[in-house]
Design a protein around this motif. Structure first.
Motif, PDB file in Angstrom:
ATOM      1  N   HIS A  99       0.826  -1.197   0.000  1.00 17.29           N
ATOM      2  CA  HIS A  99       0.000   0.000   0.000  1.00 17.29           C
ATOM      3  C   HIS A  99       0.864   1.251   0.000  1.00 17.29           C
ATOM      4  O   HIS A  99       2.038   1.220   0.399  1.00 17.29           O
TER       5      HIS A  99
ATOM      6  N   SER B  57       7.768   3.539   8.673  1.00 13.85           N
ATOM      7  CA  SER B  57       6.816   4.076   7.698  1.00 13.85           C
ATOM      8  C   SER B  57       6.512   5.539   7.975  1.00 13.85           C
ATOM      9  O   SER B  57       6.526   6.382   7.066  1.00 13.85           O
TER      10      SER B  57
ATOM     11  N   GLN C 128      11.474  -7.016   0.574  1.00 11.70           N
ATOM     12  CA  GLN C 128      10.684  -8.058   1.241  1.00 11.70           C
ATOM     13  C   GLN C 128      11.536  -9.297   1.534  1.00 11.70           C
ATOM     14  O   GLN C 128      11.474  -9.871   2.632  1.00 11.70           O
TER      15      GLN C 128
ATOM     16  N   GLU D 229       5.813   0.458  11.749  1.00 14.46           N
ATOM     17  CA  GLU D 229       5.088   1.717  11.799  1.00 14.46           C
ATOM     18  C   GLU D 229       6.039   2.894  11.998  1.00 14.46           C
ATOM     19  O   GLU D 229       5.865   3.965  11.397  1.00 14.46           O
TER      20      GLU D 229
ATOM     21  N   ARG E 278       4.498  -7.496   5.366  1.00 13.16           N
ATOM     22  CA  ARG E 278       3.886  -6.182   5.166  1.00 13.16           C
ATOM     23  C   ARG E 278       4.865  -5.256   4.440  1.00 13.16           C
ATOM     24  O   ARG E 278       6.046  -5.224   4.764  1.00 13.16           O
ATOM     25  N   THR E 279       4.323  -4.516   3.481  1.00 15.29           N
ATOM     26  CA  THR E 279       5.174  -3.634   2.680  1.00 15.29           C
ATOM     27  C   THR E 279       4.401  -2.375   2.334  1.00 15.29           C
ATOM     28  O   THR E 279       3.192  -2.428   2.084  1.00 15.29           O
ATOM     29  N   CYS E 280       5.085  -1.244   2.339  1.00 14.69           N
ATOM     30  CA  CYS E 280       4.462   0.000   1.897  1.00 14.69           C
ATOM     31  C   CYS E 280       5.459   0.799   1.077  1.00 14.69           C
ATOM     32  O   CYS E 280       6.672   0.570   1.123  1.00 14.69           O
TER      33      CYS E 280
ATOM     34  N   ASP F 169       7.226  -9.987   8.337  1.00 14.60           N
ATOM     35  CA  ASP F 169       5.985 -10.750   8.139  1.00 14.60           C
ATOM     36  C   ASP F 169       5.347 -10.508   6.779  1.00 14.60           C
ATOM     37  O   ASP F 169       4.249 -10.986   6.502  1.00 14.60           O
TER      38      ASP F 169
END
Length: 298
Positions: free
Chosen positions: A2, A258, A194, A255, A219-221, A217
């Motif tokens: 995202h 990010s 990743q 978080e 999750r990627t942004c 885990d």
């Protein structure tokens, strides 16, 4: 994957409670700087102070501390013995470990092969001994990443703290860490970030245009903020300090990374609007960052 946006970032940043104190927002110990790179230490600790850490300690040699103290009276100072080429001597490791910080920032301006083989060797010792003995979470940046790359090339494991670890490489540093070419990394930055986040059990913030943040885990942004005015020495030091501060404020590593990359880029966009991409400097990011926090009641 995202794309980050202002709404998502604002939701991740907690309000500072009325009944709180400096201990509520953690403490960052930054092992940073050397005779040749005094500014790197000042930029990273100001990034941490301006992003909400309760206390920030700078562990470095005396010329670096003097430069930082003149600019930042809020920063606590941890004088270290000088080693090769005016960097931190490994004999200061026990003193750094006694600072009881909740987050360790390791790497900006420590020096490496650009100074001498002896400086690079001492920086590797700092990485090998400070990270595994640290009880909290950590950010590894700049010369700390280059030291880790040498350890990996020798077949050694990537050192980890007890808590979470964030790596903040630019493509050249990522190439050294992985053994891949810069072209291979550029061909699929998301996949590479990743893959190695999972392999090393770290959060990877792979910097560049549209920085990728990847967690172990999966999750990627991707970060849409920032501009070519960031392409100069010192920008990454500010980001490293910001990332460490958000960890200290108890954001989880994914978080924290990010939020840091988004805010860093957004503040840089404002700096470019005022100074131009040619004229802006990394320290121009910091007042813009404060204005952004104020506008979002943070």
């Amino acid at each position: 994957m995202h794309e980050l946006n202002q709404h998502k970032i604002a939701a991740l940043l907690p309000q500072r409670r009325a009944q709180s104190n400096k201990g509520s927002y953690g403490s960052v110990a930054a092992a940073a700087g050397s005779l040749a790179y005094r500014g790197a230490a000042a930029l990273c600790v100001e990034g941490a102070l301006r992003t909400g850490a309760g206390l920030v300690y700078l562990a470095s040699v005396e010329p670096v501390l003097a430069a930082a103290a003149a600019r930042l009276p809020e920063c606590c100072l941890c004088p270290c013995a000088a080693g090769a080429d005016g960097g931190i001597s490994p004999e200061s490791i026990p003193f750094i470990q006694r600072q009881k910080a909740t987050v360790l920032l390791l790497g900006p301006g420590l020096g490496g092969t650009a100074q001498s083989a002896a400086r690079a060797a001492e920086t590797r010792i700092l990485v090998q001994r400070l990270l595994p003995g640290f009880a909290g979470s950590a950010v590894l940046d700049a010369d700390g990443l280059n030291a880790a790359a040498q350890l990996l090339a020798e077949g050694k494991a990537l050192p980890h703290p007890t808590g979470e670890l964030i790596l903040t490489p630019h493509p050249g540093e990522m190439a050294r860490l992985t053994g891949l070419s810069a072209a291979e990394i550029s061909a699929d930055r998301e996949k590479i970030a990743q893959q190695y986040a999972k392999k090393w059990n770290v959060v990877v913030a792979l910097k560049g245009s549209r920085t990728i943040v990847a967690a172990p885990d999966g999750r990627t942004c991707v970060n849409p903020t920032g501009n070519p005015g960031l392409a100069r020495g010192g920008s990454g030091d500010v980001l490293a300090g910001m990332t460490a501060a958000l960890l200290a404020c108890r954001l989880p590593a994914f978080e924290a990374a990010s939020c840091a990359v988004y805010l860093h880029g957004a503040a840089a966009d404002r700096a470019a609007a005022l100074c131009g991409e040619y004229g802006m400097l990394p320290h121009d990011i910091l007042p813009q960052l404060g204005r952004m926090f104020a506008e979002n009641q943070r």
